[in-house]
Scaffold this motif. Structure first.
Motif, PDB file in Angstrom:
ATOM      1  N   GLY A   1      -0.420   3.182  -7.606  1.00  0.00           N
ATOM      2  CA  GLY A   1       0.391   4.380  -7.720  1.00  0.00           C
ATOM      3  C   GLY A   1       0.527   4.895  -9.134  1.00  0.00           C
ATOM      4  O   GLY A   1       1.366   5.747  -9.403  1.00  0.00           O
ATOM      5  N   THR A   2      -0.282   4.376 -10.060  1.00  0.00           N
ATOM      6  CA  THR A   2      -0.238   4.869 -11.431  1.00  0.00           C
ATOM      7  C   THR A   2      -1.104   6.121 -11.556  1.00  0.00           C
ATOM      8  O   THR A   2      -2.044   6.311 -10.789  1.00  0.00           O
ATOM      9  CB  THR A   2      -0.721   3.793 -12.409  1.00  0.00           C
ATOM     10  N   PRO A   3      -0.823   6.993 -12.521  1.00  0.00           N
ATOM     11  CA  PRO A   3      -1.539   8.275 -12.626  1.00  0.00           C
ATOM     12  C   PRO A   3      -3.041   8.075 -12.871  1.00  0.00           C
ATOM     13  O   PRO A   3      -3.445   7.229 -13.654  1.00  0.00           O
ATOM     14  CB  PRO A   3      -0.868   8.962 -13.826  1.00  0.00           C
ATOM     15  N   VAL A   4      -3.837   8.880 -12.187  1.00  0.00           N
ATOM     16  CA  VAL A   4      -5.290   8.865 -12.342  1.00  0.00           C
ATOM     17  C   VAL A   4      -5.761  10.311 -12.377  1.00  0.00           C
ATOM     18  O   VAL A   4      -5.379  11.109 -11.516  1.00  0.00           O
ATOM     19  CB  VAL A   4      -5.987   8.126 -11.179  1.00  0.00           C
ATOM     20  N   ARG A   5      -6.574  10.636 -13.352  1.00  0.00           N
ATOM     21  CA  ARG A   5      -7.140  11.985 -13.401  1.00  0.00           C
ATOM     22  C   ARG A   5      -8.217  12.103 -12.330  1.00  0.00           C
ATOM     23  O   ARG A   5      -9.088  11.245 -12.225  1.00  0.00           O
ATOM     24  CB  ARG A   5      -7.737  12.265 -14.779  1.00  0.00           C
TER      25      ARG A   5
ATOM     26  N   PRO B   1       0.785  -1.217   0.000  1.00  0.00           N
ATOM     27  CA  PRO B   1       0.000   0.000   0.000  1.00  0.00           C
ATOM     28  C   PRO B   1       0.820   1.272   0.000  1.00  0.00           C
ATOM     29  O   PRO B   1       0.319   2.315  -0.322  1.00  0.00           O
ATOM     30  CB  PRO B   1      -0.833  -0.116   1.290  1.00  0.00           C
ATOM     31  N   LYS B   2       2.095   1.176   0.370  1.00  0.00           N
ATOM     32  CA  LYS B   2       2.895   2.394   0.414  1.00  0.00           C
ATOM     33  C   LYS B   2       3.924   2.459  -0.707  1.00  0.00           C
ATOM     34  O   LYS B   2       4.755   3.347  -0.758  1.00  0.00           O
ATOM     35  CB  LYS B   2       3.589   2.516   1.773  1.00  0.00           C
ATOM     36  N   ALA B   3       3.868   1.479  -1.605  1.00  0.00           N
ATOM     37  CA  ALA B   3       4.810   1.504  -2.730  1.00  0.00           C
ATOM     38  C   ALA B   3       4.402   2.572  -3.713  1.00  0.00           C
ATOM     39  O   ALA B   3       3.239   2.815  -3.934  1.00  0.00           O
ATOM     40  CB  ALA B   3       4.842   0.146  -3.407  1.00  0.00           C
ATOM     41  N   ILE B   4       5.360   3.173  -4.316  1.00  0.00           N
ATOM     42  CA  ILE B   4       5.088   4.224  -5.289  1.00  0.00           C
ATOM     43  C   ILE B   4       5.658   3.802  -6.618  1.00  0.00           C
ATOM     44  O   ILE B   4       6.798   3.361  -6.701  1.00  0.00           O
ATOM     45  CB  ILE B   4       5.722   5.563  -4.854  1.00  0.00           C
ATOM     46  N   ALA B   5       4.833   3.924  -7.669  1.00  0.00           N
ATOM     47  CA  ALA B   5       5.327   3.587  -9.004  1.00  0.00           C
ATOM     48  C   ALA B   5       6.503   4.480  -9.339  1.00  0.00           C
ATOM     49  O   ALA B   5       6.597   5.616  -8.881  1.00  0.00           O
ATOM     50  CB  ALA B   5       4.204   3.764 -10.024  1.00  0.00           C
ATOM     51  N   PRO B   6       7.424   3.969 -10.189  1.00  0.00           N
ATOM     52  CA  PRO B   6       8.648   4.730 -10.464  1.00  0.00           C
ATOM     53  C   PRO B   6       8.396   6.148 -10.929  1.00  0.00           C
ATOM     54  O   PRO B   6       9.173   7.040 -10.640  1.00  0.00           O
ATOM     55  CB  PRO B   6       9.322   3.884 -11.560  1.00  0.00           C
ATOM     56  N   HIS B   7       7.302   6.364 -11.658  1.00  0.00           N
ATOM     57  CA  HIS B   7       7.077   7.696 -12.202  1.00  0.00           C
ATOM     58  C   HIS B   7       5.973   8.437 -11.466  1.00  0.00           C
ATOM     59  O   HIS B   7       5.520   9.473 -11.921  1.00  0.00           O
ATOM     60  CB  HIS B   7       6.724   7.605 -13.685  1.00  0.00           C
ATOM     61  N   ALA B   8       5.500   7.909 -10.317  1.00  0.00           N
ATOM     62  CA  ALA B   8       4.359   8.529  -9.655  1.00  0.00           C
ATOM     63  C   ALA B   8       4.663   9.945  -9.207  1.00  0.00           C
ATOM     64  O   ALA B   8       3.797  10.807  -9.228  1.00  0.00           O
ATOM     65  CB  ALA B   8       3.934   7.678  -8.465  1.00  0.00           C
ATOM     66  N   GLU B   9       5.915  10.205  -8.771  1.00  0.00           N
ATOM     67  CA  GLU B   9       6.222  11.512  -8.236  1.00  0.00           C
ATOM     68  C   GLU B   9       6.185  12.590  -9.311  1.00  0.00           C
ATOM     69  O   GLU B   9       6.130  13.765  -9.011  1.00  0.00           O
ATOM     70  CB  GLU B   9       7.581  11.482  -7.548  1.00  0.00           C
ATOM     71  N   GLU B  10       6.188  12.196 -10.549  1.00  0.00           N
ATOM     72  CA  GLU B  10       6.146  13.168 -11.625  1.00  0.00           C
ATOM     73  C   GLU B  10       4.719  13.631 -11.889  1.00  0.00           C
ATOM     74  O   GLU B  10       4.504  14.596 -12.596  1.00  0.00           O
ATOM     75  CB  GLU B  10       6.707  12.561 -12.914  1.00  0.00           C
ATOM     76  N   GLN B  11       3.713  12.927 -11.324  1.00  0.00           N
ATOM     77  CA  GLN B  11       2.340  13.201 -11.678  1.00  0.00           C
ATOM     78  C   GLN B  11       1.736  14.261 -10.768  1.00  0.00           C
ATOM     79  O   GLN B  11       1.858  14.181  -9.549  1.00  0.00           O
ATOM     80  CB  GLN B  11       1.509  11.920 -11.586  1.00  0.00           C
TER      81      GLN B  11
END
Length: 813
Positions: free
Chosen positions: A758-762, A507-517
């Motif tokens: 952790g993938t981008p969601v609008r 639950p606390k893992a972040i996708a590699p590119h999540a911080e860019e979103q």
């Protein structure tokens, strides 16, 4: 209420890609048939509405317009779709979108000028202007097409293409008949028809620095644009060269007409290949060459095209003579060869798609060799046996070109894409049709059966296991009330699929590119429970998004020191909300009027502006009278004046009293049944039964907002126990909006899964416009069948303008 049951799911990793592509290919194929039929009807109708001279100018202008548009339709959408499929961040998506806008606009201006210059040779100024503007609009709207293709929203794109041609036809007839604009009006309709695509114009992610200059200077995108244009242009040229040669060569007019009619029928496999290619291309661009996905695309093409080719190649001459005039008598000798050519060109289109999906633009050299050989075979055939020789030479040349490309494809990608290709059954059916050809009536019955079988396999087993056999394996587990739990798998596009609810593995893992979103800070802190350190500026940006999603309290409590003022604001608002709710419901209960509180989560932790209460049938005015002295202002919204009243107090949130769970005066849930099933909640008010609450949240998104914000996803997540979902589906079927409810729930579940990963969601999560239109039609028909004609007419009349208004507001926000 107990927590939802935990489930585990087992699904092949590539299955969602296959299912999306298969569904998209179905929609594209159906759309191609509809578009072709409407275009044919439009051209036929104009032969009666225009005089001979005007119709000749229309045909010339149409040919010029479509020729110019071919450059855009084979370049911009394909490049944008591939870029979106491969994008790893919002920055890359934004660059791709801006590149598409630049190339489509500049291309439209250039080609519009060229079209205008050429059209001055045969048309007046009005027609020239209509052609130039139509060219520009067609070019610009290819951005929408590419964006939807890259997002794999194939159904929306297919429906838009159908809407485009319907609007074109309606506008053309109106301009010609009502305004008397003749050929200029008929051609201006092409540009007007493209306007619906502007409603789905993409909202591009913001970029840093000088994003427009960066996008225009992106060499990789330019390389792909030129590469794809070259490959697709060669396919289009190969599909047209025989028709052009027959027109240019000194042939008998009846023989040339017979050939052109044969080609028109025989090019259907090319349309099927185009539909399959467009649907599979985004997923193919993300996968390795020669994958199982390629095999699914080949299988789907063969299932649809091979039986059709067999039927066309064996059609008896007597049947052709019944359908076509005597001048087309040569068709029976040509169809066997033109049908084979059509199948081969369609297969070439699919093979080229596999190459361009992996940036293998060098296959253009092999296409050129194949095209040269095909053209030589056509010319040699004409010298040997006239038009019949052209047909034979075309079949041989197309087969040789296909063999050339397939050989190269096998060498580079292996034979995986050819595995499990269904050849035995189609070949046996072809043999049967050949044997029955001397008996036209029996052949017709057999060909009909073959066609029905092909359609059945295309719709139910298209290149992948039947969706009915692809059910998710669900294993019940222990109940859980863990608020950090998420959904393990989306339901893709299949309504009625069991909802699977499980705690996220990490639950606390972040996708590699999540911080860019944008918004990742909000999602991490609120949805995933991971309040990572944040600067004040970033936190205030997240707070703005949190207010839009009604979760500002949750965010503030995750950062109590930095957002202490928001914590105090929310605490005050919550206290005021409860005070007003207690006073209003207490007064109403004292007057003998029960109430049901809807669309409210008392633990939602955000600033309520109002609260919604449903009162029993016939007690609306009595409820307002009972609240005299509590409110200082009473008002109604004109579209809901018979079902909802707004009561504003001196301070705190207002009370909205409803006669039913309805939107814009159209009831969705039965008020009587709502009260029969409602449950106490520790106050003077009742709350809906869980299955009713689930439907209310979904209906609010479908019938009014066309979206689901983060607070609504939290509310829905707590209601996804299998028994609750099953009961909600039964009730939705009773109320006449099951399909729409299933679609909305599938979108919500998919969004929750992506948030867990952790993938981008609008945010808020948009619901498909098509789903809202469909649920409106579905519900209106249900109301009509049950004798509620007035309400059904109201819903049908309001649905489209409301959806358009909401969609426009969402695009501008």
């Amino acid at each position: 209420m107990s927590g939802p049951h935990t489930t585990t799911m087992h699904r092949p990793a590539n299955r969602p890609d296959v299912i999306k592509a298969v569904h998209g290919a179905r929609w594209f194929t159906a759309a191609a048939v509809a578009v072709g039929a409407v275009n044919y009807g439009y051209a036929l109708l104009l032969t009666r509405l225009l005089d001979v001279g005007s119709y000749a100018r229309f045909v010339a202008g149409q040919w010029l317009l479509l020729s110019a548009a071919t450059v855009a339709t084979v370049t911009v959408p394909w490049v944008l779709a591939q870029a979106l499929a491969r994008a790893r961040s919002n920055a890359e998506r934004g660059d791709a979108g801006r590149f598409a806008v630049i190339t489509s606009t500049c291309g439209g201006l250039v080609m519009g000028s060229v079209v205008a210059a050429v059209s001055t040779r045969f048309a007046g100024s009005a027609t020239t202007l209509a052609l130039a503007l139509s060219t520009l609009l067609i070019y610009v709207t290819t951005v929408t097409a590419g964006w939807l293709q890259g997002e794999e929203r194939m159904r929306t794109l297919s429906l838009l293409h159908v809407a485009e041609v319907l609007v074109k036809m309606a506008a053309g007839v109106f301009l010609v008949v009502a305004l008397g604009l003749s050929d200029s009006g008929a051609l201006a309709a092409f540009g007007i028809g493209a306007l619906p695509l502007l409603l789905w114009w993409p909202s591009l992610p913001h970029g840093s620095g000088r994003p427009w200059r960066s996008a225009s200077a992106n060499r990789d995108l330019w390389r792909r644009a030129f590469g794809i244009a070259r490959l697709q242009g060669l396919v289009a040229l190969m599909a047209a060269v025989d028709v052009v040669l027959v027109t240019m060569l000194p042939t008998d007019p009846s023989e040339a007409a017979s050939y052109q009619a044969s080609v028109t029928l025989s090019r259907v496999p090319l349309f099927v290949a185009g539909a399959v290619s467009m649907a599979f291309f985004p997923a193919l661009s993300r996968r390795r060459a020669g994958s199982q996905l390629s095999a699914s695309a080949v299988r789907m093409y063969v299932l649809a095209s091979l039986p059709l080719t067999a039927s066309l190649a064996t059609v008896p001459g007597a049947l052709l003579g019944t359908v076509f005039p005597a001048e087309y008598s040569m068709m029976s000798a040509l169809m066997a060869f033109t049908a084979l050519t059509g199948f081969a060109v369609g297969a070439i289109n699919l093979a080229v798609t596999f190459s361009q999906a992996v940036d293998d633009y060098a296959c253009a050299r092999w296409q050129i060799v194949g095209l040269a050989g095909y053209t030589l075979a056509l010319v040699a055939g004409w010298h040997l046996d006239g038009v019949r020789g052209i047909a034979v030479g075309g079949a041989l040349g197309a087969a040789a070109a296909l063999a050339l490309l397939l050989g190269r494809l096998v060498h580079r990608q292996g034979t995986a894409f050819l595995r499990r290709t269904p050849l035995l059954e189609p070949l046996l059916l072809t043999a049967v049709l050949v044997v029955l050809r001397p008996f036209p009536l029996v052949w017709l019955i057999a060909a009909t059966a073959v066609g029905v079988r092909a359609v059945e396999r295309f719709l139910r087993r298209p290149g992948a296991p039947d969706p009915a056999e692809d059910q998710t394996e669900v294993t019940a587990g222990h109940s859980s009330a863990d608020p950090s739990a998420g959904l393990s798998e989306s339901t893709t596009d299949r309504p009625g699929t069991a909802m699977a609810y499980t705690k996220a593995d990490h639950p606390k893992a972040i996708a590699p590119h999540a911080e860019e979103q944008p918004g990742s800070l909000l999602v991490d802190a609120v949805w995933r429970g991971n309040a990572r350190p944040a600067e004040d500026a970033a936190l205030r940006h997240a707070l703005s998004l949190a207010r839009d999603n009604q979760v500002e309290g949750r965010l503030a409590r995750a950062y109590p020191r930095q957002l202490a003022d928001v914590v105090a604001e929310v605490d005050t608002a919550n206290e005021s909300f409860r005070e007003n709710l207690v006073e209003v419901t207490g007064r109403l209960r004292a007057a003998g009027i029960p109430t049901v509180l809807i669309k409210a989560d008392l633990a939602g932790d955000y600033v309520y502006g109002n609260f919604d209460l449903v009162v029993p049938d016939g007690r609306w005015e009595a409820a307002c009278d009972a609240l005299e002295g509590w409110y200082v202002e009473r008002s109604t919204y004109w579209l809901e004046r018979s079902t909802k009243v707004l009561l504003e107090p001196r301070s705190g949130p207002a009370a909205h009293l409803h006669t039913a769970v309805s939107w814009f005066g159209v009831p969705v849930l039965s008020t009587r049944r709502l009260f029969e099933r409602a449950e106490p909640d520790g106050g003077a008010w009742l709350v809906p039964r869980p299955s009713d609450e689930l439907r209310i949240w979904l209906a609010h998104g479908l019938f009014q907002n066309l979206s689901l914000d983060l607070s609504e996803l939290f509310a829905l997540r707590g209601l996804l126990a299998p028994d609750v979902v099953a009961e909600a589906r039964r009730e939705a079927a009773r109320e006449g909006w099951l399909a729409g409810g299933d679609r909305a729930l599938a979108v919500a579940v998919g969004a929750m899964r992506r948030l867990d990963e952790g993938t981008p969601v609008r945010l808020p999560v948009p619901l498909p416009v098509g789903a809202s239109l469909r649920v409106g039609a579905e519900h209106a028909l249900h109301l009509l069948r049950h004798g509620r004609t007035r309400v059904a007419v109201r819903e049908a009349a309001l649905r489209v303008p409301l959806v358009v208004a909401k969609r426009r507001r969402m695009l501008l926000s």
